[in-house]
Design a protein around this motif. Structure first.
Motif, PDB file in Angstrom:
ATOM      1  N   PRO A 130      18.121  -5.576  95.317  1.00 37.90           N
ATOM      2  CA  PRO A 130      17.846  -5.904  96.507  1.00 37.90           C
ATOM      3  C   PRO A 130      17.121  -5.339  97.319  1.00 37.90           C
ATOM      4  O   PRO A 130      16.709  -5.628  98.286  1.00 37.90           O
ATOM      5  N   VAL A 148      13.126  -1.711  94.573  1.00 35.30           N
ATOM      6  CA  VAL A 148      12.945  -0.494  94.078  1.00 35.30           C
ATOM      7  C   VAL A 148      12.159  -0.487  92.516  1.00 35.30           C
ATOM      8  O   VAL A 148      11.388   0.327  92.228  1.00 35.30           O
ATOM      9  N   LEU A 149      12.503  -1.444  91.798  1.00 36.34           N
ATOM     10  CA  LEU A 149      12.087  -1.626  90.414  1.00 36.34           C
ATOM     11  C   LEU A 149      10.997  -2.582  90.158  1.00 36.34           C
ATOM     12  O   LEU A 149      11.273  -3.762  90.800  1.00 36.34           O
ATOM     13  N   CYS A 193      15.913   3.068  97.555  1.00 43.54           N
ATOM     14  CA  CYS A 193      17.158   2.785  96.682  1.00 43.54           C
ATOM     15  C   CYS A 193      18.485   3.085  97.677  1.00 43.54           C
ATOM     16  O   CYS A 193      18.658   4.134  98.226  1.00 43.54           O
ATOM     17  N   MET A 194      19.171   2.074  97.707  1.00 40.25           N
ATOM     18  CA  MET A 194      20.438   2.314  98.501  1.00 40.25           C
ATOM     19  C   MET A 194      21.970   2.624  97.683  1.00 40.25           C
ATOM     20  O   MET A 194      22.853   2.935  97.988  1.00 40.25           O
ATOM     21  N   GLY A 195      21.455   2.992  96.136  1.00 37.41           N
ATOM     22  CA  GLY A 195      22.585   3.586  95.565  1.00 37.41           C
ATOM     23  C   GLY A 195      23.386   2.268  94.983  1.00 37.41           C
ATOM     24  O   GLY A 195      24.854   2.863  94.919  1.00 37.41           O
ATOM     25  N   CYS A 196      23.151   1.256  95.022  1.00 37.45           N
ATOM     26  CA  CYS A 196      24.266   0.099  94.784  1.00 37.45           C
ATOM     27  C   CYS A 196      24.613   0.170  93.320  1.00 37.45           C
ATOM     28  O   CYS A 196      25.690  -0.553  93.079  1.00 37.45           O
ATOM     29  N   CYS A 213      21.543  -2.214  89.247  1.00 33.85           N
ATOM     30  CA  CYS A 213      20.776  -2.026  88.051  1.00 33.85           C
ATOM     31  C   CYS A 213      21.329  -1.683  86.890  1.00 33.85           C
ATOM     32  O   CYS A 213      21.277  -1.984  85.715  1.00 33.85           O
ATOM     33  N   VAL A 245      21.087   5.539  87.616  1.00 35.42           N
ATOM     34  CA  VAL A 245      20.893   5.895  89.056  1.00 35.42           C
ATOM     35  C   VAL A 245      21.338   7.253  89.206  1.00 35.42           C
ATOM     36  O   VAL A 245      22.453   7.759  88.981  1.00 35.42           O
TER      37      VAL A 245
HETATM   38  S1  SF4 Z   1      20.667   1.357  92.624  1.00 35.12           S
HETATM   39 FE1  SF4 Z   1      19.330   0.108  91.384  1.00 35.12          FE
HETATM   40  S2  SF4 Z   1      19.615  -2.074  92.061  1.00 35.12           S
HETATM   41 FE2  SF4 Z   1      20.570  -0.923  93.537  1.00 35.12          FE
HETATM   42  S3  SF4 Z   1      18.997  -0.424  95.287  1.00 35.12           S
HETATM   43 FE3  SF4 Z   1      18.838   1.319  93.764  1.00 35.12          FE
HETATM   44  S4  SF4 Z   1      17.223   0.656  92.110  1.00 35.12           S
HETATM   45 FE4  SF4 Z   1      17.968  -1.277  93.365  1.00 35.12          FE
END
Ligand code: SF4
Ligand code: SF4
Length: 63
Positions: A17, A20-21, A37-40, A43, A54
């Motif tokens: 979202p 980042v990739l 990256c919000m660490g969701c 991915c 992550v």
């Molecule tokens: S954890 Fe993965 S999907 Fe979520 S914001 Fe970070 S890079 Fe993107």
């Protein structure tokens, strides 16, 4: 981080979202804006090859 067994399937950069990739480097996923990256973990959970990990960094001065 993206591991060598990434096939470049594109799932991770499609679902991220935060953008980042992307897929560029030798048809593998590539981290282009790690700071966004919000660490969701979307991915990592959705990679069919367990090729992306992550790494959540703890902010300085906090535990
Ligand atoms: S954890 Fe993965 S999907 Fe979520 S914001 Fe970070 S890079 Fe993107
Ligand atoms: S989902 Fe996994 S195999 Fe597919 S491009 Fe991303 S890291 Fe590579």
């Amino acid at each position: 981080m993206v591991l060598n067994n990434c096939t470049g399937c594109g799932i991770c950069w499609t679902i991220c979202p935060k953008g980042v990739l992307v897929g560029k480097l030798k048809d593998k996923a590539m981290v282009v804006s790690e700071g966004q990256c919000m660490g969701c973990f979307s991915c990592q959970y959705n990679c069919p090859y367990n090729a992306i990990i992550v790494q959540v960094k703890v902010a300085e001065g906090r535990q």
